[in-house]
Write a protein that holds these residues in place. Structure first.
Motif, PDB file in Angstrom:
ATOM      1  N   LEU A  30       0.842  -1.194   0.000  1.00 57.44           N
ATOM      2  CA  LEU A  30       0.000   0.000   0.000  1.00 57.44           C
ATOM      3  C   LEU A  30       0.879   1.246   0.000  1.00 57.44           C
ATOM      4  N   ARG A  31       1.906   1.264   0.818  1.00 54.30           N
ATOM      5  CA  ARG A  31       2.767   2.437   0.891  1.00 54.30           C
ATOM      6  C   ARG A  31       3.618   2.584  -0.367  1.00 54.30           C
ATOM      7  N   LEU A  32       4.038   1.479  -0.958  1.00 54.90           N
ATOM      8  CA  LEU A  32       4.809   1.568  -2.198  1.00 54.90           C
ATOM      9  C   LEU A  32       3.976   2.179  -3.324  1.00 54.90           C
ATOM     10  N   LEU A  33       2.742   1.695  -3.490  1.00 56.60           N
ATOM     11  CA  LEU A  33       1.909   2.195  -4.572  1.00 56.60           C
ATOM     12  C   LEU A  33       1.454   3.628  -4.328  1.00 56.60           C
ATOM     13  N   GLU A  34       1.267   3.998  -3.078  1.00 54.64           N
ATOM     14  CA  GLU A  34       0.926   5.392  -2.788  1.00 54.64           C
ATOM     15  C   GLU A  34       2.050   6.327  -3.230  1.00 54.64           C
ATOM     16  N   GLY A  37       2.551   4.828  -7.659  1.00 53.83           N
ATOM     17  CA  GLY A  37       1.462   4.563  -8.581  1.00 53.83           C
ATOM     18  C   GLY A  37       1.495   3.134  -9.107  1.00 53.83           C
ATOM     19  N   GLY A  38       0.475   2.783  -9.913  1.00 56.23           N
ATOM     20  CA  GLY A  38       0.391   1.447 -10.473  1.00 56.23           C
ATOM     21  C   GLY A  38      -1.017   0.891 -10.336  1.00 56.23           C
ATOM     22  N   PRO A  57      -9.266   7.164  -1.545  1.00 53.83           N
ATOM     23  CA  PRO A  57     -10.429   7.924  -2.001  1.00 53.83           C
ATOM     24  C   PRO A  57     -10.196   9.433  -1.842  1.00 53.83           C
ATOM     25  N   GLY A  58     -10.585  10.177  -2.838  1.00 57.47           N
ATOM     26  CA  GLY A  58     -10.416  11.623  -2.788  1.00 57.47           C
ATOM     27  C   GLY A  58      -9.107  12.107  -3.362  1.00 57.47           C
ATOM     28  N   HIS A  59      -8.018  11.355  -3.119  1.00 56.31           N
ATOM     29  CA  HIS A  59      -6.698  11.727  -3.647  1.00 56.31           C
ATOM     30  C   HIS A  59      -6.009  10.467  -4.178  1.00 56.31           C
ATOM     31  N   PRO A  60      -6.567   9.875  -5.237  1.00 55.25           N
ATOM     32  CA  PRO A  60      -6.051   8.576  -5.697  1.00 55.25           C
ATOM     33  C   PRO A  60      -4.635   8.672  -6.266  1.00 55.25           C
ATOM     34  N   CYS A  61      -3.813   7.704  -5.849  1.00 60.13           N
ATOM     35  CA  CYS A  61      -2.449   7.568  -6.363  1.00 60.13           C
ATOM     36  C   CYS A  61      -2.332   6.352  -7.277  1.00 60.13           C
ATOM     37  N   PHE A  62      -3.232   5.401  -7.093  1.00 61.70           N
ATOM     38  CA  PHE A  62      -3.223   4.188  -7.899  1.00 61.70           C
ATOM     39  C   PHE A  62      -4.629   3.605  -7.900  1.00 61.70           C
ATOM     40  N   ALA A  63      -4.803   2.496  -8.583  1.00 60.84           N
ATOM     41  CA  ALA A  63      -6.122   1.860  -8.650  1.00 60.84           C
ATOM     42  C   ALA A  63      -6.016   0.406  -8.211  1.00 60.84           C
ATOM     43  N   ASP A 123      -0.662  -3.692 -19.881  1.00 65.36           N
ATOM     44  CA  ASP A 123      -0.281  -3.090 -21.156  1.00 65.36           C
ATOM     45  C   ASP A 123       1.142  -3.491 -21.494  1.00 65.36           C
ATOM     46  N   SER A 124       1.480  -3.346 -22.761  1.00 67.13           N
ATOM     47  CA  SER A 124       2.848  -3.605 -23.172  1.00 67.13           C
ATOM     48  C   SER A 124       3.787  -2.669 -22.424  1.00 67.13           C
ATOM     49  N   GLY A 125       4.862  -3.207 -21.917  1.00 69.96           N
ATOM     50  CA  GLY A 125       5.809  -2.410 -21.136  1.00 69.96           C
ATOM     51  C   GLY A 125       5.583  -2.486 -19.642  1.00 69.96           C
ATOM     52  N   ASP A 126       4.433  -3.015 -19.200  1.00 71.48           N
ATOM     53  CA  ASP A 126       4.190  -3.195 -17.773  1.00 71.48           C
ATOM     54  C   ASP A 126       5.012  -4.358 -17.231  1.00 71.48           C
ATOM     55  N   ALA A 127       5.283  -4.325 -15.946  1.00 76.30           N
ATOM     56  CA  ALA A 127       5.893  -5.456 -15.240  1.00 76.30           C
ATOM     57  C   ALA A 127       4.883  -5.987 -14.237  1.00 76.30           C
ATOM     58  N   LEU A 128       4.821  -7.302 -14.094  1.00 77.34           N
ATOM     59  CA  LEU A 128       3.898  -7.932 -13.156  1.00 77.34           C
ATOM     60  C   LEU A 128       4.685  -8.462 -11.958  1.00 77.34           C
ATOM     61  N   TRP A 129       4.245  -8.046 -10.776  1.00 78.25           N
ATOM     62  CA  TRP A 129       4.899  -8.493  -9.543  1.00 78.25           C
ATOM     63  C   TRP A 129       3.852  -9.214  -8.699  1.00 78.25           C
TER      64      TRP A 129
END
Length: 470
Positions: A30-34, A37-38, A57-63, A123-129
């Motif tokens: 959670l803290r990494l994506l905040e 992004g991602g 919510p309200g200030h989204p950094c990722f989905a 998408d092309s160019g994404d990395a999956l972890w």
């Protein structure tokens, strides 16, 4: 991508609110994506969730993209195969393993569902972890559809010696699923070595232990150690917050104890909670001079309450706590404060600050982030960490007082040593531990893994075909 999202959706009086969960892999990412992004693909933990949720919510950094799991999935895949087979197996606790073909089939289906979502979202160019043993088959299932994607999986639990791993009925399928990844990460080199041994013996794969490489069915996968760190600055900020400091002072006053020993764990049979209690009892038996001076605060976070093994464990812990309290309590002093609850981060750090000693005695643990959180929450270097030799963190945190949790006399002796340690020695040990926690923090851990993943994918993409000659 992980089994559970780091949030839960609470419905009350026709309204919904989102609450973050506390602890574990979820809070870490959670803290990494905040920060970066991602997209996070996960099960929300409930039955009715939106397909996608911006966060925070309200200030989204990722989905977050939610995979729907029904009651049958949760029962057979999660409570069944994951919690009653893979969890005890990975912690080398074979007597707790329950293998069921129906559970395995549902595990395969759920992994397929996660793979389908990842293929649709990437998408092309994404990395999956991918995170942890719940989704061990997902790398190969994604690889079969999307050869253009770098895929990594991090194994947050131990990996057992091959002689123990061999009892798993679907041992080939699990390893083959993991080898769909370009990079498999473990907390320690020992866990990575156990995985390489299993690939060689179970699959007949070509293994290079020096380079941490596995060649299987024409593909190259690397298995390497990446010890997990914590967001050190987050815990330091909480520890310096005046509200947290005041809460810590109130905890000390309420305990009315000269010396506070703290244990924090999920209520799990791998965490050595019973062994900790027996070690503390042995300490009180051997050191009557410390009666009415030392109190153990035992925080046990409810966990997997629908699994029989955990129900039995709670009963044993309750009974042992009651017996020790009945045996030693006197003149208003209670030797154990037992808290069966989950705290938020602020309350947890307040307990870290209130404690003089952390007593963490897992029988087997992938890492043990509580040890690192405790260290980061003591910037004054005024505490002592007692840590099980069988925690992954013990390989890094060598300035802790390491102990064999199965040896009650050794636990008792370490407690006495911690209490009587000279302040200068205590400060030196803690200062060194804090330096190590700073050096290998959450940001560095994630950067190291993702950098290695990018390199491994490029290497595999340009590798010459493997040709075998009889």
């Amino acid at each position: 991508m992980s089994n559970r999202a780091p949030i839960r959706i609470v419905r009350e009086d026709g309204h919904e609110r989102i609450e973050p969960t506390v602890g574990g892999v979820g809070t870490t990412f959670l803290r990494l994506l905040e920060r970066h992004g991602g997209l996070w693909i996960a099960w929300s933990g409930g039955q009715k969730t939106p397909p996608r949720l911006p966060f925070p919510p309200g200030h989204p950094c990722f989905a977050m993209s939610f995979v729907q799991l029904g009651e049958r999935d949760v029962s057979l895949y999660y409570y069944g195969l994951c919690n009653r087979a893979l969890w005890p197996l990975m912690h080398s606790m074979i007597s707790n393993c329950h293998f069921n073909t129906g559970h395995w089939r549902q595990y395969v289906l759920v992994n397929e569902r996660f793979a389908e979502r990842a293929v649709a979202e990437a998408d092309s160019g994404d990395a999956l972890w991918i995170q942890d043993f719940h989704l061990a088959l997902t790398p190969a299932k994604i690889r079969a559809r999307r050869s253009d994607l770098p895929i990594g999986i991090f194994w947050h639990v131990p990996f057992p010696p091959v002689e123990l791993y061999m009892v798993f009925p679907w041992r080939r399928e699990l390893l083959a699923g993991m080898l769909g990844a370009d990079l498999v990460g473990f907390h320690t080199r020992g866990y990575a070595t156990h995985f390489l041994d299993a690939c060689e013996r179970v699959l007949g794969a070509e293994v290079d232990r020096t380079r941490g490489e596995v060649r299987y069915q024409g593909r190259l996968t690397r298995a390497l150690p990446f010890p997990l760190g914590i967001p050190v600055d987050y815990f330091e900020q909480l520890a310096a917050n005046p509200k947290t400091l005041e809460r810590a002072r109130r905890i000390r006053r309420a305990l009315r104890s000269e010396i506070v020993v703290l244990g924090v764990d999920r209520l799990d049979y791998t965490k050595g909670i019973l062994e900790r209690l027996l070690g503390f009892e042995r300490f009180l038996d051997a050191n009557p001079a410390y009666h009415r001076r030392v109190t153990l605060v035992l925080i046990a976070v409810p966990s997997r309450t629908k699994v029989t093994d955990y129900v039995m464990l709670k009963r044993q812990v309750d009974e042992t706590v009651g017996r020790v309290i009945g045996k030693f309590s006197s003149a208003g002093w209670v030797p154990i404060r037992y808290l069966y609850t989950q705290f938020g981060a602020e309350e947890l750090v307040a307990h870290y600050l209130a404690a003089d000693i952390a007593l963490l005695t897992p029988l087997r643990d992938g890492m043990n982030l509580v040890a690192k959180e405790f260290v980061a929450s003591h910037p004054s270097d005024d505490a002592v960490l007692i840590l099980s030799e069988f925690a992954g963190a013990a390989e890094e945190l060598t300035e802790a007082l390491l102990v064999n949790p199965y040896d009650a006399d050794a636990v008792a002796e370490r407690l006495r040593e911690a209490i009587e340690m000279e302040p200068a020695k205590r400060a030196l040990r803690m200062r060194t531990l804090r330096h190590k926690v700073h050096e290998n923090n959450l940001e560095r851990w994630s950067a190291n893994f993702l950098h290695a993943l990018a390199g491994d994918f490029a290497l595999e993409a340009h590798a010459a075909p493997v040709v075998s000659a009889d």
